[in-house]
Design a protein around this motif. Structure first.
Motif, mmCIF file in Angstrom:
data_model
loop_
_atom_site.group_PDB
_atom_site.id
_atom_site.type_symbol
_atom_site.label_atom_id
_atom_site.label_comp_id
_atom_site.label_asym_id
_atom_site.label_seq_id
_atom_site.Cartn_x
_atom_site.Cartn_y
_atom_site.Cartn_z
ATOM 1 N N ASN B 47 0.824 -1.210 0.000
ATOM 2 C CA ASN B 47 0.000 0.000 0.000
ATOM 3 C C ASN B 47 0.857 1.259 0.000
ATOM 4 O OD1 ASN B 47 -2.649 -0.997 -0.116
ATOM 5 N ND2 ASN B 47 -2.586 -1.566 2.025
ATOM 6 N N ALA B 50 1.985 1.738 -3.459
ATOM 7 C CA ALA B 50 0.868 2.186 -4.292
ATOM 8 C C ALA B 50 0.474 3.627 -3.988
ATOM 9 C CB ALA B 50 -0.338 1.269 -4.081
ATOM 10 N N GLY B 51 0.879 4.120 -2.835
ATOM 11 C CA GLY B 51 0.492 5.482 -2.467
ATOM 12 C C GLY B 51 -0.830 5.543 -1.736
ATOM 13 N N LEU B 52 -1.269 4.410 -1.208
ATOM 14 C CA LEU B 52 -2.537 4.379 -0.481
ATOM 15 C C LEU B 52 -2.328 4.650 1.004
ATOM 16 C CD1 LEU B 52 -3.995 1.305 -2.341
ATOM 17 C CD2 LEU B 52 -4.841 3.644 -2.476
ATOM 18 N N GLU B 71 0.036 10.976 -5.796
ATOM 19 C CA GLU B 71 -1.218 10.235 -5.712
ATOM 20 C C GLU B 71 -1.044 8.859 -6.383
ATOM 21 O OE1 GLU B 71 -4.658 10.817 -4.664
ATOM 22 O OE2 GLU B 71 -3.355 11.908 -3.287
ATOM 23 N N PRO B 72 -1.824 7.864 -5.941
ATOM 24 C CA PRO B 72 -1.695 6.525 -6.541
ATOM 25 C C PRO B 72 -1.794 6.547 -8.069
ATOM 26 C CG PRO B 72 -3.201 6.456 -4.684
ATOM 27 C CD PRO B 72 -2.804 7.885 -4.852
ATOM 28 N N LYS B 73 -2.711 7.352 -8.583
ATOM 29 C CA LYS B 73 -2.938 7.326 -10.033
ATOM 30 C C LYS B 73 -1.754 7.861 -10.812
ATOM 31 C CE LYS B 73 -5.565 11.700 -10.114
ATOM 32 N NZ LYS B 73 -4.649 12.745 -10.354
ATOM 33 N N ILE B 77 1.287 2.702 -11.551
ATOM 34 C CA ILE B 77 1.132 1.354 -11.013
ATOM 35 C C ILE B 77 -0.275 0.839 -11.279
ATOM 36 C CG2 ILE B 77 2.835 1.526 -9.155
ATOM 37 C CD1 ILE B 77 -0.304 1.909 -7.706
ATOM 38 N N MET B 79 -2.925 -2.208 -9.513
ATOM 39 C CA MET B 79 -2.957 -3.036 -8.307
ATOM 40 C C MET B 79 -4.089 -4.054 -8.374
ATOM 41 S SD MET B 79 -2.467 -1.654 -4.475
ATOM 42 C CE MET B 79 -2.323 -2.733 -3.067
ATOM 43 N N PHE B 81 -6.210 -6.838 -5.908
ATOM 44 C CA PHE B 81 -6.447 -7.136 -4.498
ATOM 45 C C PHE B 81 -6.953 -8.556 -4.294
ATOM 46 C CE2 PHE B 81 -6.952 -2.639 -5.148
ATOM 47 C CZ PHE B 81 -6.249 -2.081 -4.099
#
Ligand SMILES: Nc1ncnc2c1ncn2[C@@H]1O[C@H](COP(=O)(O)OP(=O)(O)O)[C@@H](O)[C@H]1O
Ligand SMILES: [Mg+2]
Lengths: 313, 361
Positions: B47, B50-52, B71-73, B77, B79, B81
């Motif tokens: 995470n 991923a930047g979460l 930011e994740p976007k 990347i 992802m 789950f």
């Protein structure tokens, strides 16, 4: 060897053929009514009667003329059916100074309930969403204070709120009463939405963030469509709560905007003239009709929402 | 060139430090598996990449770019789950296109990318379905597809196969392997399943309590685990551990009970041999029996105590000089409780650990 095998295979078949009739097989037979069952059913029956009887009396009384009512047989059905009391309750009963019936209050209540419900649910759902998925510093404290708010009896806040709304210039107006309902709906609705959003898998939110969706897009495109059941619950809560509200309507709505409940009270408690029981009953029934139909309509929506929102298979 | 570089990463949840000063470099196109038992911080690390999650300390670079605050976007990347996390109200096509629409990619391009991803993952016929109408394996394909259409350099998998049954798991494992060979992008794959780790990984990072214990190719992790924890964690049935002591010298030997094993064939690590309390680890599958055992440098007679047939092979439990000992035999071998059995192994295949520090010798 071969014949032995065959013989062995046939054996169980013969057994199953003379299975005794009392041996459990197939569908389980339905139980006959046991004494306990009879007790429960009769109790339920009595309870139903207890709750339905007043409704029955109200409906019957509202369909009778005054002379017939004076005879005093409240349980007997009307001898001469009349809808005049219903018409009068809707169109001509006197509420204080005016004699325009409940219809004015009905439209007032609609004007209060619709915006109050929409605004309070909109604000509370966003609240719950933010508190679940976008935790900020102090969000827990914020939530605790909000919940604490729901334990304070609201009569305590009545006077301060009168002053606040007066200062805001919305006292005694439609926007004033909408404001009040939104505020008072906030704690319980936020709790409702937060708990629901908490129960959704957090990965869904993460996946949406990786997919580049922002605050509003995640909420509107992903979460709201899968939260219909909780919106239905909130809708039922708010519509019935706001429709049935008397105190806030009386205090904050202003003379022009008195909701149906206040007008009903004015009709029923009118001191001058004869007591028109049939009109009063009809008026009470009319007022109760909206929350009742909401239960029926959104009950269906509720079930459909649950079915559509299935997350896991 | 490093595709991902993690520098001095720490992460705290309140008082609890879940990741502790972690460093990790992943090459371009590498398949790195994060392996560790549940709760060791694998998902948390993923995470972070991923930047979460916001780091408490440290930096993350993706393709030489510092993405610590991105930011994740914007990190490039995709992802996948464990719980699939498909948007339930959208069709498969809607799920695949959601991220692309958010990025403002033109319709024609979206259609093209979905087409390609669906082809690779064999989900062309499912595009109009809702996730609820898909099986577990199909859902996970769609979830992989959602990462695929993003056309990114880095894939992050968080236990993608854990919710599937054994057969599907094996099938999808092969497919992910194939996908990696085809796309050649960097993948970080979290799992607690050592089979997945051994079969998929270019390198495995074994994690424990928020630390990376060992980072190496699968064969090294399996054959030369750097400590006793990893040795016991990898391999099923798990490694036998015999407690004894090492007597160092030109002909080092491992002594336990009345037994003495000649260890001159053992390849000592770094600091070499040292006298003292030592644990000898030998894998059940490295133990030979019967004639084959006779040819081994070390062989002993044991009495079979418990036999556990598992089909393809048979697990035998016994004691060696009073210490518990397991060995794996061929499934066809006929062996019964109470049998006398000659067992043997090669010291070159064992692991020696210093008993107190549990580090490899
Ligand atoms: N949001 C959180 N708040 C507090 N503790 C957390 C949170 N998420 C994870 N943890 C803790 O961090 C540790 C590592 O979790 P996780 O990375 O999910 O483990 P793994 O994926 O290896 O099973 C666990 O002990 C877990 O309890
Ligand atoms: Mg995890």
């Amino acid at each position: 060897m071969t014949s032995e095998l065959l013989h062995d295979q046939q054996k169980p078949r013969t057994y199953s053929f003379d299975a005794r009739p009392h041996e459990p097989a197939g569908a389980k037979p339905a139980k006959r009514l046991s004494p306990a069952r009879i007790m429960i059913y009769s109790l339920l029956f009595v309870a139903t009667l207890y709750y339905l009887l007043p409704l029955y009396v109200m409906v019957m009384t509202s369909l009778k003329g005054l002379p017939e009512i004076r005879l005093g047989n409240i349980f007997s059905p009307p001898m001469k059916l009349t809808f005049a009391p219903w018409v009068k309750a809707w169109d001509g009963a006197c509420t204080g100074l005016y004699c325009e019936g409940l219809k004015v209050g009905f439209w007032n209540s609609i004007k209060i309930t619709v915006p109050s419900t929409i605004v309070s649910i909109a604000v509370a759902s966003v609240n719950g969403y933010a508190l679940t998925n976008w935790k900020f510093k102090g969000s827990e404290v914020f939530f605790a204070i909000l919940i604490f708010g729901s334990f304070i009896p609201y009569q305590v806040m009545l006077f301060p709120l009168v002053i606040i709304t007066r200062e805001l210039g919305i006292f005694g107006s439609l926007s004033g009463i909408v404001f009040i309902h939104t505020i008072f709906g906030m704690p319980i609705l936020t709790l409702l939405f937060r708990n629901y959003f908490m129960s959704l898998p957090p990965e869904l939110f993460k996946a949406a963030r990786v997919d580049g969706a922002g605050f509003w897009r995640i909420f509107l495109v992903i979460l709201v469509p899968m939260s219909l059941p909780i919106f239905a619950v909130a809708l039922i809560l708010q519509v019935t709560g706001i429709w049935n509200d008397f105190l806030f309507g009386l205090v904050f709505a202003g003379l022009k905007n008195f909701p149906m409940t206040v007008q009903l009270n004015n009709i029923v408690n009118a001191t001058q003239g004869v007591k028109e029981y049939n009109v009063n009953m009809a008026a009470a029934l009319l007022t109760g009709l909206v929350p009742l139909s909401i239960y029926f309509i959104s009950g269906k929506l509720f079930v459909r929402g649950i079915a559509a929102g299935a997350v896991k298979g | 060139m490093n595709s991902i570089e993690i520098k001095d990463l720490s992460l705290r949840f309140g008082e609890v430090e879940v990741l502790k000063n972690l460093n990790l470099s992943i090459h371009k196109g590498e398949f790195l598996v994060l392996l560790g038992s549940s709760g060791c911080g694998k998902s948390t690390l993923l995470n972070c990449v991923a930047g979460l999650l916001d780091l408490s300390h440290g930096q993350i670079f993706i393709d030489e770019r510092n993405v610590t605050w991105e930011e994740p976007k914007d990190r490039g990347i995709g992802m996948v789950f464990q719980s699939y996390a498909l948007y339930p109200q959208m069709s498969v096509r809607g799920n695949l296109s959601f991220g692309l629409k958010n990025a403002g990619i033109p319709k024609a391009e979206i259609a093209k990318r979905i087409q390609r991803a669906a082809e690779i993952l064999q989900i062309q016929d499912l595009l109009h379905r809702k996730p609820a109408a898909l099986s577990g394996g199909q859902r996970q394909r769609v979830a992989i597809g959602r990462a695929l259409v993003r056309d990114v350099d880095v894939f992050l998998f968080d236990e993608p196969l854990s919710n599937l049954d054994a057969k599907l798991r094996a099938d999808l494992r092969v497919e992910i392997n194939r996908l990696h060979h085809r796309l050649k992008n960097t993948m970080i794959y979290v799992t607690h399943d050592q089979i997945e780790a051994m079969t998929l990984a270019d390198r495995i990072a074994v994690m424990r309590d928020g630390n990376i214990l060992q980072l190496d190719v699968p064969s090294q992790i399996y054959n030369r685990p750097i400590n006793k924890y990893i040795a016991g964690f990898i391999g099923s049935p798990s490694m036998n551990f015999l407690e004894g002591k090492l007597s160092a010298g030109d002909n080092p030997s491992f002594i336990f009970g009345d037994e003495r094993f000649d260890m001159s064939r053992y390849r000592f690590d770094g600091e070499g041999q040292q006298n003292g309390a030592t644990t000898l680890g030998v894998r059940p599958e490295h133990i030979r029996t019967g004639n084959a055992a006779q040819e081994m440098p070390i062989s002993r007679n044991i009495v079979v105590e418990v036999v556990e047939p598992m089909g393809s092979d048979t697990l035998v439990r016994t004691h060696l000089a009073g210490q518990e000992f397991r060995l794996r035999m061929d499934g066809l071998a006929s062996v019964n409780k109470g049998d006398n059995l000659l067992v043997g192994f090669d010291p070159a295949q064992v692991s020696l650990f210093e008993t107190t520090s549990e580090q490899r010798l």
